[in-house]
Write an enzyme that holds these catalytic residues in place. Sequence first.
Site, PDB file in Angstrom:
ATOM      1  N   ASN A   8       0.859  -1.192   0.000  1.00  0.00           N
ATOM      2  CA  ASN A   8       0.000   0.000   0.000  1.00  0.00           C
ATOM      3  C   ASN A   8       0.892   1.238   0.000  1.00  0.00           C
ATOM      4  OD1 ASN A   8      -1.907   1.964   0.443  1.00  0.00           O
ATOM      5  ND2 ASN A   8      -2.383   1.362   2.553  1.00  0.00           N
ATOM      6  N   TRP A   9       0.996   1.859  -1.174  1.00  0.00           N
ATOM      7  CA  TRP A   9       1.912   3.002  -1.311  1.00  0.00           C
ATOM      8  C   TRP A   9       1.346   4.277  -0.687  1.00  0.00           C
ATOM      9  CZ3 TRP A   9       3.856   2.887  -7.136  1.00  0.00           C
ATOM     10  CH2 TRP A   9       4.620   1.733  -7.337  1.00  0.00           C
ATOM     11  N   LYS A  10       0.065   4.263  -0.357  1.00  0.00           N
ATOM     12  CA  LYS A  10      -0.594   5.461   0.197  1.00  0.00           C
ATOM     13  C   LYS A  10      -0.360   6.669  -0.728  1.00  0.00           C
ATOM     14  CE  LYS A  10      -0.281   3.356   4.699  1.00  0.00           C
ATOM     15  NZ  LYS A  10      -0.212   3.498   6.138  1.00  0.00           N
ATOM     16  N   HIS A  94      -9.715   1.511   4.806  1.00  0.00           N
ATOM     17  CA  HIS A  94      -8.433   1.698   5.507  1.00  0.00           C
ATOM     18  C   HIS A  94      -8.641   2.701   6.648  1.00  0.00           C
ATOM     19  CE1 HIS A  94      -4.324   2.736   6.415  1.00  0.00           C
ATOM     20  NE2 HIS A  94      -3.971   1.623   5.786  1.00  0.00           N
ATOM     21  N   GLU A  96      -6.920   5.029   7.717  1.00  0.00           N
ATOM     22  CA  GLU A  96      -6.599   6.430   7.415  1.00  0.00           C
ATOM     23  C   GLU A  96      -7.795   7.114   6.746  1.00  0.00           C
ATOM     24  OE1 GLU A  96      -2.943   5.542   5.439  1.00  0.00           O
ATOM     25  OE2 GLU A  96      -2.012   5.155   7.386  1.00  0.00           O
ATOM     26  N   GLU A 168      -5.657  -4.655  10.973  1.00  0.00           N
ATOM     27  CA  GLU A 168      -4.645  -3.606  11.156  1.00  0.00           C
ATOM     28  C   GLU A 168      -4.991  -2.788  12.389  1.00  0.00           C
ATOM     29  OE1 GLU A 168      -2.509  -2.387   7.301  1.00  0.00           O
ATOM     30  OE2 GLU A 168      -4.357  -1.257   7.397  1.00  0.00           O
ATOM     31  N   GLY A 175       2.361   5.079  10.182  1.00  0.00           N
ATOM     32  CA  GLY A 175       1.987   6.486  10.026  1.00  0.00           C
ATOM     33  C   GLY A 175       1.463   7.113  11.321  1.00  0.00           C
ATOM     34  N   SER A 212       3.056  -1.694  10.505  1.00  0.00           N
ATOM     35  CA  SER A 212       4.525  -1.666  10.691  1.00  0.00           C
ATOM     36  C   SER A 212       5.201  -2.975  10.314  1.00  0.00           C
ATOM     37  CB  SER A 212       4.880  -1.273  12.133  1.00  0.00           C
ATOM     38  OG  SER A 212       4.405   0.014  12.418  1.00  0.00           O
ATOM     39  N   GLY A 233       2.744  -1.094   4.306  1.00  0.00           N
ATOM     40  CA  GLY A 233       2.697   0.310   3.907  1.00  0.00           C
ATOM     41  C   GLY A 233       4.090   0.857   3.679  1.00  0.00           C
ATOM     42  N   GLY A 234       4.601   1.552   4.677  1.00  0.00           N
ATOM     43  CA  GLY A 234       5.898   2.232   4.575  1.00  0.00           C
ATOM     44  C   GLY A 234       7.006   1.385   3.967  1.00  0.00           C
TER      45      GLY A 234
HETATM   46  P1  PGA Z   1       2.517   0.537   7.611  1.00  0.00           P
HETATM   47  O1  PGA Z   1       1.094   0.737   6.941  1.00  0.00           O
HETATM   48  O2  PGA Z   1       3.065  -0.764   7.104  1.00  0.00           O
HETATM   49  O3  PGA Z   1       3.321   1.718   7.153  1.00  0.00           O
HETATM   50  O4  PGA Z   1       2.296   0.516   9.072  1.00  0.00           O
HETATM   51  C1  PGA Z   1       0.210  -0.327   6.784  1.00  0.00           C
HETATM   52  C2  PGA Z   1      -1.110   0.213   6.341  1.00  0.00           C
HETATM   53  O5  PGA Z   1      -1.535   1.239   6.855  1.00  0.00           O
HETATM   54  O6  PGA Z   1      -1.754  -0.343   5.448  1.00  0.00           O
END
Ligand code: PGA
Length: 252
Positions: A8-10, A94, A96, A168, A175, A212, A233-234
Site C-alpha cells: 500500500n503506497w498510500k 483503511h 486512514e 490492522e 503512520g 509496521s 505500507g511504509g
Molecule cells: P505501515 O502501513 O506498514 O506503514 O504501518 C500499513 C497500512 O496502513 O496499510
Amino acid sequence: MKKLLIANWKLNPAKVKDATALFAAAKGIKNIKETEVVVCPPYPFLSLLAKDAKGSKVMLGAQNMFWEEEGAYTGEVSIGMLQDFGVRYVIIGHSERRRVLLESDEMVAKKVELALKHKLRVVLCVGEPEIVRKKGMRAAIEFVKKQLALDLAKVEKVGADDLVIAYEPIWAISGTGGMADSPSEAIEVVSVIKDVLSVKLKVRLRVIYGGSVTSKNVHSFVHYDGVDGALVGGASLSAKEFKKIVEIVEKI
Ligand code: PGA
C-alpha cells in the site's frame, strides 16, 4: 494456499518516474511462486502501470473506490474505471480513510457490496484504536467484531468468495508513529475473525495482518498457518526492503 502480500503506497511517491521504478523493481523480483503480490499505487499511476502489470506476476490494486458506478460525484473513481485498468484488488475501509476522511461503516459496507458484486477482490481493513486495545484483548476483539458486522452487512447478498480481511490495529500502523502488534496477540484477533466469518458467511476467508510490517518482523506474523499474508505500507516504498519481504514470505 498462497500467501498474499499487499503493498500500500498510500500518497507516495510524488513523481511518475519513481512510481514506475518502484513497480518495475517489484515486477523484477525473481521466482515469485508461493506468494500473490499486489501493488496498490495512487490512482494517477494506475493507468501508467496497467501496461507493465499485464502478464506480470505482480497484480495491481487500488487504495479505494466509490460506491456508485457512475454519476455526479466530483473527485471519485469508479469500479468500472479500475477494472478497465486491470485492477484486481481494492483496499476498502483503511483506517486512514476512516479517521482522516471520516469514512463511515455505512460507506464501507456499500463499497464492499459493489466490489464483490463485480468480482473485484476486496481487502477490507479493520482494527481497533489504541484506547480500545489499552482496555485489553477482549475489548479489541469486540471492537473488530462490531466493525465486521457493520462493514459486511450487505455481503450475504453478493457472496464473499472475493473477500480478504486485513487486521490492522490502528495504533500499530507506522503512520501513527506506532510499532507492530505482538504476533501472538495479532494471531488471536485473526483467528477470531476467521471463526466469526466462517459462521456468518460460510466461507473460510483469508485474513492478513498489517501495521509496521518490515523484513525484520514479517516472518513472525506470516509464518502462522492462520495468517494468510500481510499488508505493507511504509516498507513497500523501498524497493530493496519490499524485495526482502517477498523473498521471506516465499520461503515460509
Ligand atoms: P505501515 O502501513 O506498514 O506503514 O504501518 C500499513 C497500512 O496502513 O496499510
